[in-house]
Design an enzyme around this catalytic site. Structure first.
Site, PDB file in Angstrom:
ATOM      1  N   GLY A 211       2.785   0.173  -7.386  1.00  0.00           N
ATOM      2  CA  GLY A 211       4.195  -0.023  -7.731  1.00  0.00           C
ATOM      3  C   GLY A 211       4.316  -0.363  -9.203  1.00  0.00           C
ATOM      4  O   GLY A 211       3.425  -0.024  -9.998  1.00  0.00           O
ATOM      5  N   SER A 212       5.372  -1.059  -9.557  1.00  0.00           N
ATOM      6  CA  SER A 212       5.603  -1.338 -10.979  1.00  0.00           C
ATOM      7  C   SER A 212       4.677  -2.443 -11.485  1.00  0.00           C
ATOM      8  O   SER A 212       4.192  -3.280 -10.709  1.00  0.00           O
ATOM      9  CB  SER A 212       7.058  -1.745 -11.186  1.00  0.00           C
ATOM     10  OG  SER A 212       7.312  -2.945 -10.492  1.00  0.00           O
ATOM     11  N   THR A 213       4.481  -2.467 -12.784  1.00  0.00           N
ATOM     12  CA  THR A 213       3.628  -3.487 -13.401  1.00  0.00           C
ATOM     13  C   THR A 213       4.198  -4.880 -13.147  1.00  0.00           C
ATOM     14  O   THR A 213       3.460  -5.824 -12.851  1.00  0.00           O
ATOM     15  CB  THR A 213       3.507  -3.215 -14.914  1.00  0.00           C
ATOM     16  OG1 THR A 213       3.015  -1.881 -15.070  1.00  0.00           O
ATOM     17  CG2 THR A 213       2.570  -4.189 -15.594  1.00  0.00           C
ATOM     18  N   ALA A 214       5.544  -4.998 -13.230  1.00  0.00           N
ATOM     19  CA  ALA A 214       6.184  -6.312 -13.046  1.00  0.00           C
ATOM     20  C   ALA A 214       5.896  -6.856 -11.650  1.00  0.00           C
ATOM     21  O   ALA A 214       5.518  -8.032 -11.498  1.00  0.00           O
ATOM     22  CB  ALA A 214       7.690  -6.184 -13.271  1.00  0.00           C
ATOM     23  N   GLY A 216       3.457  -5.902  -9.726  1.00  0.00           N
ATOM     24  CA  GLY A 216       1.996  -6.067  -9.652  1.00  0.00           C
ATOM     25  C   GLY A 216       1.575  -7.460 -10.101  1.00  0.00           C
ATOM     26  O   GLY A 216       0.693  -8.076  -9.506  1.00  0.00           O
ATOM     27  N   GLU A 233      -2.351  -0.650  -8.813  1.00  0.00           N
ATOM     28  CA  GLU A 233      -2.055   0.699  -9.330  1.00  0.00           C
ATOM     29  C   GLU A 233      -0.623   0.636  -9.824  1.00  0.00           C
ATOM     30  O   GLU A 233       0.323   0.696  -9.031  1.00  0.00           O
ATOM     31  CB  GLU A 233      -2.191   1.742  -8.211  1.00  0.00           C
ATOM     32  CG  GLU A 233      -3.577   1.841  -7.590  1.00  0.00           C
ATOM     33  CD  GLU A 233      -4.599   2.506  -8.492  1.00  0.00           C
ATOM     34  OE1 GLU A 233      -4.219   3.070  -9.527  1.00  0.00           O
ATOM     35  OE2 GLU A 233      -5.796   2.440  -8.160  1.00  0.00           O
ATOM     36  N   CYS A 267       4.107   8.343 -11.521  1.00  0.00           N
ATOM     37  CA  CYS A 267       3.380   7.370 -12.346  1.00  0.00           C
ATOM     38  C   CYS A 267       2.541   8.070 -13.393  1.00  0.00           C
ATOM     39  O   CYS A 267       2.412   7.600 -14.516  1.00  0.00           O
ATOM     40  CB  CYS A 267       2.514   6.466 -11.478  1.00  0.00           C
ATOM     41  SG  CYS A 267       1.416   7.370 -10.383  1.00  0.00           S
TER      42      CYS A 267
HETATM   43  P1  NAD Z   1       8.185  -1.745  -7.090  1.00  0.00           P
HETATM   44  O1  NAD Z   1       7.237  -2.564  -7.874  1.00  0.00           O
HETATM   45  O2  NAD Z   1       9.622  -2.019  -7.228  1.00  0.00           O
HETATM   46  O3  NAD Z   1       7.864  -1.849  -5.526  1.00  0.00           O
HETATM   47  C1  NAD Z   1       6.618  -1.511  -4.980  1.00  0.00           C
HETATM   48  C2  NAD Z   1       6.444  -2.207  -3.647  1.00  0.00           C
HETATM   49  O4  NAD Z   1       6.334  -3.606  -3.871  1.00  0.00           O
HETATM   50  C3  NAD Z   1       7.586  -2.024  -2.659  1.00  0.00           C
HETATM   51  O5  NAD Z   1       7.062  -1.803  -1.385  1.00  0.00           O
HETATM   52  C4  NAD Z   1       8.304  -3.348  -2.723  1.00  0.00           C
HETATM   53  O6  NAD Z   1       9.007  -3.677  -1.558  1.00  0.00           O
HETATM   54  C5  NAD Z   1       7.165  -4.300  -2.949  1.00  0.00           C
HETATM   55  N1  NAD Z   1       7.512  -5.593  -3.531  1.00  0.00           N
HETATM   56  C6  NAD Z   1       8.594  -5.926  -4.280  1.00  0.00           C
HETATM   57  N2  NAD Z   1       8.542  -7.225  -4.634  1.00  0.00           N
HETATM   58  C7  NAD Z   1       7.407  -7.730  -4.110  1.00  0.00           C
HETATM   59  C8  NAD Z   1       6.783  -9.000  -4.148  1.00  0.00           C
HETATM   60  N3  NAD Z   1       7.311 -10.033  -4.811  1.00  0.00           N
HETATM   61  N4  NAD Z   1       5.602  -9.153  -3.513  1.00  0.00           N
HETATM   62  C9  NAD Z   1       5.030  -8.132  -2.863  1.00  0.00           C
HETATM   63  N5  NAD Z   1       5.575  -6.902  -2.793  1.00  0.00           N
HETATM   64  C10 NAD Z   1       6.749  -6.695  -3.405  1.00  0.00           C
HETATM   65  O7  NAD Z   1       7.843  -0.241  -7.468  1.00  0.00           O
HETATM   66  P2  NAD Z   1       8.585   1.094  -6.987  1.00  0.00           P
HETATM   67  O8  NAD Z   1       9.902   1.181  -7.648  1.00  0.00           O
HETATM   68  O9  NAD Z   1       8.530   1.188  -5.503  1.00  0.00           O
HETATM   69  O10 NAD Z   1       7.611   2.205  -7.562  1.00  0.00           O
HETATM   70  C11 NAD Z   1       7.694   2.721  -8.846  1.00  0.00           C
HETATM   71  C12 NAD Z   1       6.595   2.177  -9.723  1.00  0.00           C
HETATM   72  O11 NAD Z   1       5.341   2.437  -9.118  1.00  0.00           O
HETATM   73  C13 NAD Z   1       6.514   2.837 -11.080  1.00  0.00           C
HETATM   74  O12 NAD Z   1       6.278   1.865 -12.065  1.00  0.00           O
HETATM   75  C14 NAD Z   1       5.313   3.769 -10.956  1.00  0.00           C
HETATM   76  O13 NAD Z   1       4.702   4.085 -12.175  1.00  0.00           O
HETATM   77  C15 NAD Z   1       4.440   2.982 -10.064  1.00  0.00           C
HETATM   78  N6  NAD Z   1       3.470   3.833  -9.385  1.00  0.00           N
HETATM   79  C16 NAD Z   1       2.147   3.722  -9.736  1.00  0.00           C
HETATM   80  C17 NAD Z   1       1.208   4.535  -9.146  1.00  0.00           C
HETATM   81  C18 NAD Z   1      -0.247   4.431  -9.499  1.00  0.00           C
HETATM   82  O14 NAD Z   1      -1.057   4.932  -8.745  1.00  0.00           O
HETATM   83  N7  NAD Z   1      -0.633   3.811 -10.588  1.00  0.00           N
HETATM   84  C19 NAD Z   1       1.605   5.466  -8.191  1.00  0.00           C
HETATM   85  C20 NAD Z   1       2.948   5.550  -7.858  1.00  0.00           C
HETATM   86  C21 NAD Z   1       3.870   4.722  -8.460  1.00  0.00           C
END
Ligand code: NAD
Length: 496
Positions: A211-214, A216, A233, A267
């Site tokens: 998901g997003s860096t923030a 993460g 990731e 991503c």
């Molecule tokens: P996001 O960070 O908003 O959410 C990702 C997941 O985290 C969701 O399931 C969400 O419900 C969960 N989440 C939210 N807050 C949380 C918390 N406090 N604790 C635990 N889990 C929590 O990201 P997104 O909008 O779903 O995805 C887009 C991002 O993902 C982009 O930055 C993209 O670059 C990245 N991404 C990276 C890869 C990679 O392999 N490096 C692949 C796909 C997407």
């Protein structure tokens, strides 16, 4: 009563499905079930686990259109893109299942001179229960990089899909239940961020986050409380580098697809292009000509769908506005590219390198293009980012050299994003793009711990590891070490 949330079609706003918001108690219960299932799963042989994985994969393969449809409805991506993504995921499941034994099974290793009397073996044991938190942009492929590899390594998985793609996650777990109803080796929990946060605290043995860096960073902080290891990731700001001897039409095609496919919500998508001055004009011409064919529509025939997450529209608009305000020139699209649901593919040149359109992840169908006078400049600008996920290089002579010089976990030479579809290659980033690896042998090992075993084959020549050690043994050991290791040719010479 369990609270619910709705998954919406981003193209229409229609409700696609309603799903439970699982709370801490639900998550704990799922992890407890998984722990029991993990015991059974870990006692199967690699071949036994492979059989289940193959059965599951066959269900996914036979119903690929059904799953693609759920993904299309939840994310808005064109059917063809959803199908391609699932095909790549299917290949990963097959690879993980068929390579686990070779990568993780017991291997004899050299025991060295001092321990020559020992037989040394290393093997990779499953961790137990792996929590997987996924994004929505590639709702099958991205979490599968963790799920399939963690399962093949002998772990049970509790998967929390994005709140924008709960239907896809549920579909995958249901397919598992069909082939192994008594063994909840793969379960899904649905909900918003709080459900993900609960999974971080639920005592899983590893947490794989995409998901997003923030987010993460939040996941890592939560997992630190219980010393739960993590794979992160996260986001990217990848660039395509085009050298003067490149196949320019192919580079333009790759840049366009890499930037605009999946509406730029990738991503490892291309967000920046650095093009050698000798081919720059031709590149822009080719890009413009090819971009005309890219239609906006989530319907059959449409190549670029809507923006899945409504809040992202603001981010994309702010990046375009900053680029425009800082003197950017629009080759395609314009300051009003961002609509209510869709974003017009947008290509901008002359954007200063400190604009947020260059420094931050846009996650929309946009591309900035900059003319460079050398490949050194292209590499330097590419590397001037806090991210480091992937890259694409178009060049005849220097492709491999440039790929190595880019600070990123992955690179494709003369193609774009190809590494993601090669199951034997590790996938992951550096810097703000995260750490740890999914896919390939590294991806299998990521969900294990290394177990080192020695077995004494005969008595040691020098019994040094005992209180019965004698002065004679100590002297002999010192002499032996001098003979073996004391003959370096670069011994420092001291003046008298
Ligand atoms: P996001 O960070 O908003 O959410 C990702 C997941 O985290 C969701 O399931 C969400 O419900 C969960 N989440 C939210 N807050 C949380 C918390 N406090 N604790 C635990 N889990 C929590 O990201 P997104 O909008 O779903 O995805 C887009 C991002 O993902 C982009 O930055 C993209 O670059 C990245 N991404 C990276 C890869 C990679 O392999 N490096 C692949 C796909 C997407």
């Amino acid at each position: 009563m369990t609270e619910k949330f709705e998954s919406l079609n981003p193209a229409t706003g229609d409700v696609v499905g309603t799903y439970p918001i699982h709370d801490e108690a639900d998550v704990a219960a799922a992890v407890a079930r998984a722990r029991e299932a993990a015991v059974w799963w870990s006692t199967l042989s690699f071949a036994g686990r492979r059989e289940y994985l193959d059965k599951w994969n066959a269900v996914i393969t036979r119903r690929v259109m059904q799953l693609a449809n759920v993904s299309h409805e939840e994310t808005g991506k064109p059917h063809g893109d959803a199908q391609l993504e699932i095909m790549i995921a299917i290949d990963h499941i097959a690879w993980a299942g068929s390579h686990a034994e070779k990568v993780l099974g017991p291997k004899k290793v050299s025991s060295g001179l001092l321990m020559a009397n020992q037989a040394a073996t290393v093997e990779y044991r499953p961790l137990g229960v792996v929590g997987v938190i996924g994004p929505w942009n590639y709702p099958v492929l991205t979490p599968m990089g963790s799920i399939a590899y963690a399962l093949a390594a002998g772990n049970a998985v509790v998967f929390k899909p994005s709140e924008f793609s709960p239907g896809v996650g549920t579909w995958l777990a249901d397919a598992w239940t069909e082939i192994a109803p008594e063994h909840p080796v793969l379960q899904v929990i649905t909900g918003l961020g709080a459900t993900g946060a609960a999974l971080c605290k639920a005592g899983v043995n590893k947490l794989a986050f995409t998901g997003s860096t923030a987010t993460g960073k939040k996941v890592m902080a939560a997992c630190a409380e219980t010393l739960t290891p993590v794979v992160i990731e996260a986001g990217g700001k990848d660039s395509i580098i085009v050298d003067s001897d490149a196949d320019v039409p192919a580079a333009a095609d790759a840049a366009l697809w890499g930037a605009m496919s999946n509406a730029g919500q990738t991503c490892i998508g291309m967000e920046r292009a650095y093009v050698h001055e000798r081919v720059y004009d031709q590149f822009i011409r080719e890009l413009k000509a090819k971009a005309k064919a890219v239609e906006l529509s989530a319907e059959p025939g449409g190549l670029v769908g809507p923006i899945t997450m409504p809040s992202q529209l603001k981010v994309i608009a702010s990046h375009i506005a900053d680029a425009a305000a800082r003197g950017g020139t629009f080759v395609l699209g314009g300051p009003n590219s961002v609509g209510d649901r869709y974003v017009q593919p947008t290509i901008i040149t002359d954007v200063p390198e400190d604009s947020i359109a260059i420094t931050e992840e846009t996650f929309g169908p946009t591309l900035t293009v900059k003319k460079v006078s050398s490949m050194d400049e292209a590499v330097e600008l590419t590397n001037a980012t806090r991210y480091g996920l992937g890259a694409s290089i178009f060049a005849k002579e220097r492709g491999m050299e440039l790929a190595r010089r880019v600070r990123s976990g992955m690179a494709s030479v003369n193609s774009v994003m190809a590494f993601a579809g090669v199951p034997s290659l590790p996938f992951g980033g550096v810097g703000d793009s995260g750490f740890g690896r999914i896919h390939g042998a590294d991806g299998l090992r990521e969900f294990t711990y290394a177990k080192a075993i020695t077995r004494q084959r005969m008595k040691p020549l020098l019994a040094a590891m005992t209180f019965e050690r004698t002065a004679k043994t100590e002297k002999a050991a010192a002499q032996l070490m001098t003979v073996l290791r004391g003959r370096a040719t670069t011994m420092p010479k001291f003046k008298k």
